[in-house]
Design a protein around this motif. Sequence first.
Motif, mmCIF file in Angstrom:
data_model
loop_
_atom_site.group_PDB
_atom_site.id
_atom_site.type_symbol
_atom_site.label_atom_id
_atom_site.label_comp_id
_atom_site.label_asym_id
_atom_site.label_seq_id
_atom_site.Cartn_x
_atom_site.Cartn_y
_atom_site.Cartn_z
ATOM 1 N N LEU A 140 -7.460 9.221 12.096
ATOM 2 C CA LEU A 140 -8.291 9.219 10.891
ATOM 3 C C LEU A 140 -9.408 8.177 10.916
ATOM 4 O O LEU A 140 -10.326 8.249 10.091
ATOM 5 N N GLU A 141 -9.333 7.213 11.802
ATOM 6 C CA GLU A 141 -10.358 6.172 11.904
ATOM 7 C C GLU A 141 -10.652 5.581 10.522
ATOM 8 O O GLU A 141 -9.741 5.122 9.846
ATOM 9 N N ASP A 142 -11.916 5.579 10.072
ATOM 10 C CA ASP A 142 -12.288 4.984 8.779
ATOM 11 C C ASP A 142 -11.608 5.657 7.583
ATOM 12 O O ASP A 142 -11.495 5.061 6.515
ATOM 13 N N ALA A 143 -11.167 6.887 7.749
ATOM 14 C CA ALA A 143 -10.525 7.599 6.634
ATOM 15 C C ALA A 143 -9.210 6.946 6.212
ATOM 16 O O ALA A 143 -8.736 7.172 5.095
ATOM 17 N N THR A 144 -8.636 6.104 7.065
ATOM 18 C CA THR A 144 -7.418 5.393 6.658
ATOM 19 C C THR A 144 -7.684 4.474 5.473
ATOM 20 O O THR A 144 -6.753 4.096 4.767
ATOM 21 N N ALA A 145 -8.939 4.148 5.245
ATOM 22 C CA ALA A 145 -9.300 3.287 4.111
ATOM 23 C C ALA A 145 -8.931 3.912 2.771
ATOM 24 O O ALA A 145 -8.806 3.213 1.768
ATOM 25 N N PHE A 146 -8.725 5.210 2.754
ATOM 26 C CA PHE A 146 -8.413 5.899 1.507
ATOM 27 C C PHE A 146 -6.933 5.830 1.141
ATOM 28 O O PHE A 146 -6.522 6.401 0.146
ATOM 29 N N VAL A 147 -6.136 5.113 1.930
ATOM 30 C CA VAL A 147 -4.703 4.985 1.644
ATOM 31 C C VAL A 147 -4.469 4.406 0.246
ATOM 32 O O VAL A 147 -3.566 4.830 -0.468
ATOM 33 N N GLY A 148 -5.287 3.464 -0.165
ATOM 34 C CA GLY A 148 -5.145 2.871 -1.495
ATOM 35 C C GLY A 148 -5.512 3.837 -2.604
ATOM 36 O O GLY A 148 -4.934 3.794 -3.700
ATOM 37 N N VAL A 149 -6.442 4.738 -2.332
ATOM 38 C CA VAL A 149 -6.852 5.747 -3.309
ATOM 39 C C VAL A 149 -5.663 6.649 -3.645
ATOM 40 O O VAL A 149 -5.502 7.080 -4.787
ATOM 41 N N ALA A 150 -4.820 6.895 -2.656
ATOM 42 C CA ALA A 150 -3.684 7.803 -2.843
ATOM 43 C C ALA A 150 -2.675 7.292 -3.865
ATOM 44 O O ALA A 150 -1.820 8.046 -4.316
ATOM 45 N N ARG A 151 -2.781 6.032 -4.245
ATOM 46 C CA ARG A 151 -1.883 5.495 -5.276
ATOM 47 C C ARG A 151 -2.285 5.947 -6.676
ATOM 48 O O ARG A 151 -1.533 5.754 -7.624
ATOM 49 N N TYR A 152 -3.467 6.517 -6.810
ATOM 50 C CA TYR A 152 -3.998 6.907 -8.120
ATOM 51 C C TYR A 152 -4.206 8.422 -8.135
ATOM 52 O O TYR A 152 -5.228 8.924 -7.654
ATOM 53 N N PRO A 153 -3.256 9.163 -8.690
ATOM 54 C CA PRO A 153 -3.325 10.624 -8.650
ATOM 55 C C PRO A 153 -4.648 11.214 -9.136
ATOM 56 O O PRO A 153 -5.122 12.199 -8.580
ATOM 57 N N ALA A 154 -5.261 10.605 -10.119
ATOM 58 C CA ALA A 154 -6.526 11.132 -10.641
ATOM 59 C C ALA A 154 -7.657 11.000 -9.621
ATOM 60 O O ALA A 154 -8.640 11.737 -9.685
#
Length: 165
Positions: free
Chosen positions: A119-133
């Motif tokens: 995922l390279e830079d896309a791993t940065a979105f791991v924190g976003v996954a904590r917020y369902p909205a």
Amino acid sequence: MADAMEQLYQQVILDHSRERHGEGDLDPHDGESFQVNPTCGDEVHLRVRLTPATDDAGPRVDAVGWQGQGCSISQASLSVLTDLVTGRSTREVDAVNETFRELMHGRGKELEQHKQDTLEDATAFVGVARYPARIKCALLGWMALRDAMAHALTGEGSDRPEEDR
């Protein structure tokens, strides 16, 4: 250490939302998709151009172009998506798309290292996954890519003559 990683991830998202890779119209194109997140109003019009298959992996993504508006998460996700899929076979793109979806549905849990590497830079979105909205914001471009590729592979939505595909 966790705070330092979270800050790094936030910075990656901010950087991609400011310097949007792939933003702009793409002509000619083989497939396109328009997607809207009705929850927040984010939207994207994404186009993809493929090159013919030269091996068993299928056609390759030659270029992605998109125009959109919305939050920094949706715009950054589109930018990262562009970097990740350009030059890859459609089979590889499908696998990356599924890995990103897995990350988004992990509720903030990191994936195995080999998946993070994919995922390279896309791993940065791991924190976003904590917020369902916010998950829908991050997935918007990926849904558009999947739809645009389906149109490209079936010949629907192309503005290129058949002999150029």
